[in-house]
Scaffold this motif. Structure first.
Motif, short mmCIF file in Angstrom:
data_model
loop_
_atom_site.label_atom_id
_atom_site.label_comp_id
_atom_site.label_asym_id
_atom_site.label_seq_id
_atom_site.Cartn_x
_atom_site.Cartn_y
_atom_site.Cartn_z
N UNK A 198 -7.29 1.54 0.61
CA UNK A 198 -5.89 1.74 0.25
C UNK A 198 -5.75 2.53 -1.04
N UNK A 199 -6.61 2.23 -2.00
CA UNK A 199 -6.57 2.99 -3.26
C UNK A 199 -6.92 4.45 -3.03
N UNK A 200 -7.83 4.69 -2.12
CA UNK A 200 -8.24 6.07 -1.83
C UNK A 200 -7.09 6.90 -1.28
N UNK A 201 -6.25 6.29 -0.43
CA UNK A 201 -5.15 7.05 0.17
C UNK A 201 -3.84 6.90 -0.60
N UNK A 202 -3.81 5.98 -1.56
CA UNK A 202 -2.57 5.73 -2.31
C UNK A 202 -2.92 5.29 -3.73
N UNK A 203 -3.51 6.21 -4.49
CA UNK A 203 -4.00 5.88 -5.83
C UNK A 203 -2.88 5.51 -6.79
N UNK A 204 -1.65 5.95 -6.53
CA UNK A 204 -0.53 5.62 -7.41
C UNK A 204 -0.27 4.12 -7.48
N UNK A 205 -0.65 3.41 -6.43
CA UNK A 205 -0.41 1.97 -6.38
C UNK A 205 -1.71 1.16 -6.56
N UNK A 206 -2.67 1.75 -7.24
CA UNK A 206 -3.96 1.09 -7.45
C UNK A 206 -3.80 -0.29 -8.09
N UNK A 207 -2.99 -0.38 -9.15
CA UNK A 207 -2.82 -1.65 -9.85
C UNK A 207 -2.23 -2.72 -8.94
N UNK A 208 -1.33 -2.31 -8.07
CA UNK A 208 -0.69 -3.23 -7.12
C UNK A 208 -1.74 -3.81 -6.16
N UNK A 209 -2.58 -2.93 -5.61
CA UNK A 209 -3.60 -3.39 -4.67
C UNK A 209 -4.66 -4.25 -5.37
N UNK A 210 -5.02 -3.88 -6.59
CA UNK A 210 -5.98 -4.67 -7.36
C UNK A 210 -5.43 -6.07 -7.63
N UNK A 211 -4.16 -6.13 -8.00
CA UNK A 211 -3.53 -7.41 -8.28
C UNK A 211 -3.47 -8.29 -7.04
N UNK A 212 -3.11 -7.71 -5.90
CA UNK A 212 -3.05 -8.47 -4.65
C UNK A 212 -4.43 -8.98 -4.26
N UNK A 213 -5.44 -8.16 -4.47
CA UNK A 213 -6.80 -8.57 -4.14
C UNK A 213 -7.24 -9.76 -5.00
N UNK A 214 -6.94 -9.71 -6.28
CA UNK A 214 -7.30 -10.82 -7.17
C UNK A 214 -6.60 -12.11 -6.76
N UNK A 215 -5.34 -11.99 -6.39
CA UNK A 215 -4.59 -13.16 -5.96
C UNK A 215 -5.15 -13.74 -4.66
N UNK A 216 -5.46 -12.85 -3.71
CA UNK A 216 -6.02 -13.27 -2.42
C UNK A 216 -7.40 -13.91 -2.63
N UNK A 217 -8.22 -13.31 -3.48
CA UNK A 217 -9.55 -13.84 -3.77
C UNK A 217 -9.48 -15.24 -4.36
N UNK A 218 -8.52 -15.45 -5.24
CA UNK A 218 -8.37 -16.78 -5.85
C UNK A 218 -8.00 -17.82 -4.80
N UNK A 219 -7.12 -17.45 -3.87
CA UNK A 219 -6.75 -18.38 -2.80
C UNK A 219 -7.96 -18.73 -1.95
N UNK A 220 -8.79 -17.75 -1.66
CA UNK A 220 -10.01 -18.00 -0.89
C UNK A 220 -10.97 -18.89 -1.67
N UNK A 221 -11.17 -18.58 -2.94
CA UNK A 221 -12.08 -19.37 -3.77
C UNK A 221 -11.62 -20.82 -3.86
N UNK A 222 -10.32 -21.01 -4.03
CA UNK A 222 -9.77 -22.37 -4.13
C UNK A 222 -9.97 -23.14 -2.83
N UNK A 223 -9.73 -22.46 -1.71
CA UNK A 223 -9.89 -23.10 -0.41
C UNK A 223 -11.36 -23.46 -0.15
N UNK A 224 -12.24 -22.54 -0.49
CA UNK A 224 -13.67 -22.77 -0.29
C UNK A 224 -14.15 -23.94 -1.15
N UNK A 225 -13.72 -23.98 -2.39
CA UNK A 225 -14.12 -25.05 -3.29
C UNK A 225 -13.61 -26.41 -2.80
#
Length: 301
Positions: free
Chosen positions: A160-187
């Motif tokens: 997504x960043x490759x095709x839409x670099x203007x929204x890089x921060x948005x995608x990075x933020x969503x990924x961090x949020x999603x990763x935390x949900x996964x980590x919490x569920x796994x734990x």
């Protein structure tokens, strides 16, 4: 004097009106530019769920395989192929899950299309026996591991960043949020499942090896990784004997699967049949994985 003022006021009014109209048009153009979403096509539901988690409202998402259809049995029609002609990004799992994907990609004319095979960099589980020759070396159900789903989501984020670099921060933020949900569920479920003595899971379709690896479980299944062909009576008998030995309480079957074999085994061993979701056809990722894990946990207590 009043006449002069009147003559002056008319041009001023027209000037303000014209400037106002111009500002409205400029705003509309700017808004349209800001609101333009990236066209993303994915192969099937699991890829759609991971992509939505990262892309959010910045993408326009199209899923090729309809709900209720197995991704590896699907044959794309001209309508599905056409959806890629104007897309910026195509995301698919790979590893033989979508055997039609590469031929489909060869048939389209879209030089700007970026392609993401979501399995890249994941820690893969090898197939065994006849399945290696028929489908490839590795089990494709990568997304059913919470750990590996993060890898796939990261690949999607980078695409997504490759095709839409203007929204890089948005995608990075969503990924961090999603990763935390996964980590919490796994734990949460590592703590619950680790304390259990029983660690054996009986399923109709051998789709859960990655999930089992995450939590130290052992999968026993009637059908192979791709759920093709009819299980032999010998195979069913072996699984019934094993289920009795390890005192299985629940036989799991997948959504959209025939319950016949699972019900036969359950009846023989005095167990119940419950549905477990592979996310191939439907289901929100986090909520569905939580439901799966809760069912598995309850079956082992």
């Amino acid at each position: 004097m009043k006449g002069k003022l009147y003559k002056i006021m008319i041009p001023l009014f027209l000037l303000v009106f014209l400037v106002g109209c111009g500002s409205t048009q400029d705003t509309e153009k700017t808004d349209n530019k800001v609101d333009k979403r990236v066209s993303v096509v994915v192969s099937f539901n699991a890829m759609a769920e991971l992509t939505k988690a990262i892309g959010g409202d910045k993408i326009e998402l199209t899923t090729i395989v309809p709900s209720g259809v197995e991704a590896h049995d699907f044959e794309p029609k001209p309508r599905e192929i056409a959806s890629l002609s104007k897309a910026s990004l195509f995301i698919y799992n790979g590893l033989g899950m979508e055997p039609w994907a590469k031929d489909m990609l060869k048939s389209i004319d879209n030089k700007n299309l970026q392609i993401i095979e979501a399995f890249k960099e994941a820690d893969l589980i090898k197939n065994s026996g006849d399945e290696i020759g028929e489908h490839g070396e590795f089990d494709p159900h990568v997304w059913l591991s919470l750990k590996e789903a993060k890898v796939q989501a990261n690949n999607i984020k980078e695409g997504l960043i490759k095709v839409d670099s203007n929204n890089k921060d948005y995608y990075e933020s969503n990924y961090k949020e999603f990763s935390k949900k996964i980590d919490d569920l796994k734990a949460e479920y590592e703590k619950k499942i680790t304390s259990l003595e029983r660690k054996d899971l009986v399923t109709g379709h051998a789709a859960f090896a990655y999930l089992c690896r995450d939590f130290g479980l052992q999968q026993h299944s009637v059908e192979d990784v791709f759920a093709e062909g009819e299980p032999t009576s010998q195979k069913i008998k072996e699984l019934i004997d094993l289920s009795k030995k390890i005192k299985i309480k629940t036989v799991f079957m997948e959504e959209n699967a025939s319950p016949k074999v699972s019900e036969t085994i359950a009846k023989e061993v005095g167990a119940k049949v419950d549905t477990i979701n592979t996310l191939e056809s439907e289901g929100d990722y986090i909520n569905t994985m939580k439901e799966n894990l809760e069912k598995i946990y309850n079956s082992l207590t």
